[in-house]
Design an enzyme around this catalytic site. Sequence first.
Site, PDB file in Angstrom:
ATOM      1  N   ARG A 197       0.831  -1.199   0.000  1.00  0.00           N
ATOM      2  CA  ARG A 197       0.000   0.000   0.000  1.00  0.00           C
ATOM      3  C   ARG A 197       0.867   1.252   0.000  1.00  0.00           C
ATOM      4  O   ARG A 197       0.549   2.246  -0.669  1.00  0.00           O
ATOM      5  CB  ARG A 197      -0.933  -0.023   1.214  1.00  0.00           C
ATOM      6  CG  ARG A 197      -2.001  -1.098   1.136  1.00  0.00           C
ATOM      7  CD  ARG A 197      -2.644  -1.385   2.489  1.00  0.00           C
ATOM      8  NE  ARG A 197      -3.271  -0.212   3.060  1.00  0.00           N
ATOM      9  CZ  ARG A 197      -3.760  -0.166   4.305  1.00  0.00           C
ATOM     10  NH1 ARG A 197      -3.667  -1.246   5.094  1.00  0.00           N
ATOM     11  NH2 ARG A 197      -4.327   0.931   4.767  1.00  0.00           N
ATOM     12  N   CYS A 221      -0.611   5.818   9.431  1.00  0.00           N
ATOM     13  CA  CYS A 221      -0.983   4.477   8.951  1.00  0.00           C
ATOM     14  C   CYS A 221      -2.231   4.645   8.095  1.00  0.00           C
ATOM     15  O   CYS A 221      -2.334   5.604   7.337  1.00  0.00           O
ATOM     16  CB  CYS A 221      -1.193   3.518  10.111  1.00  0.00           C
ATOM     17  SG  CYS A 221      -2.491   4.033  11.276  1.00  0.00           S
TER      18      CYS A 221
END
Length: 280
Positions: free
Chosen positions: A181, A237
């Site tokens: 990601r 995150c």
Amino acid sequence: MESGDPLVSAEWLLKNFDAPDIRVLDATYFADFTNPPETGRQAWARGHIPGATFFDIDHVADDASPYPHMLPDAVKFSSRIRKLGVGDGNRIIVYDQNRFFASARVWWMLRVMGHTDVHVLDGGLAAWVEAGGGLEDLPPVVSERHFTPRVRSDLIMDSAGLEKAVGSARLAIIDARPDGRFFGRVPEPREGLKSGHIPGSVNLPGSALITEDGHMKSARQLANLFKDPMAPTVTTCGSGVTAAVTALALARLGNWDVAVYDGSWTEWASDPSRPIATEA
């Protein structure tokens, strides 16, 4: 000044369990996009450390925010945590049943609100059971306590502050998402968000901080993972949960002043005007 280890062992908790000032919180959280078989509250109801109340990060949150489980203001936080029987003068031990997800987040939230006597149970519920601790499935009887918030704004990073820091060498930005990601090779689990990362950030997946049996790695092991553990740092995150695990690890190394970007990638990537990088 906070010091020492932000984690406690199950053996320590067993030894000190009957101390009158100790309060235990179960912060188990499973992200919806992982299609969990149960919610954190259901896991708590099935079995928890005796007397532990359930801390729901989606309930002790800013209800007006478009982003998930954002930190509420001090008034709402103190109102909701008082109902968990937690307040001034308590030694708070937070644990979960999902590899620090979201006990580290609750540890950070309490510290933002000025409560410094808070620790995370290393290894979570599994470590407690392995050490011989019992479980119960009944909700505890809770008496409300007064909680005095003393907000530490330096532990919170917002998008405006982070935008100013991008391109500057004065602040390390550590992204705890998986590398796929981070580098834009794997789509984000939240629909409509591009993958990639904040320019200038470095990738250190939260999973790299945890041992196979669900404990946090030792200080010696953690030190090898960070370029400069004592540098001014902000962690990020997907939605501000795993970022708190990174902050917890850095506290274990002596850096107690790490800020968490609360909105994290969910907020950053929601604005098409913000830059997104995919290169190393």
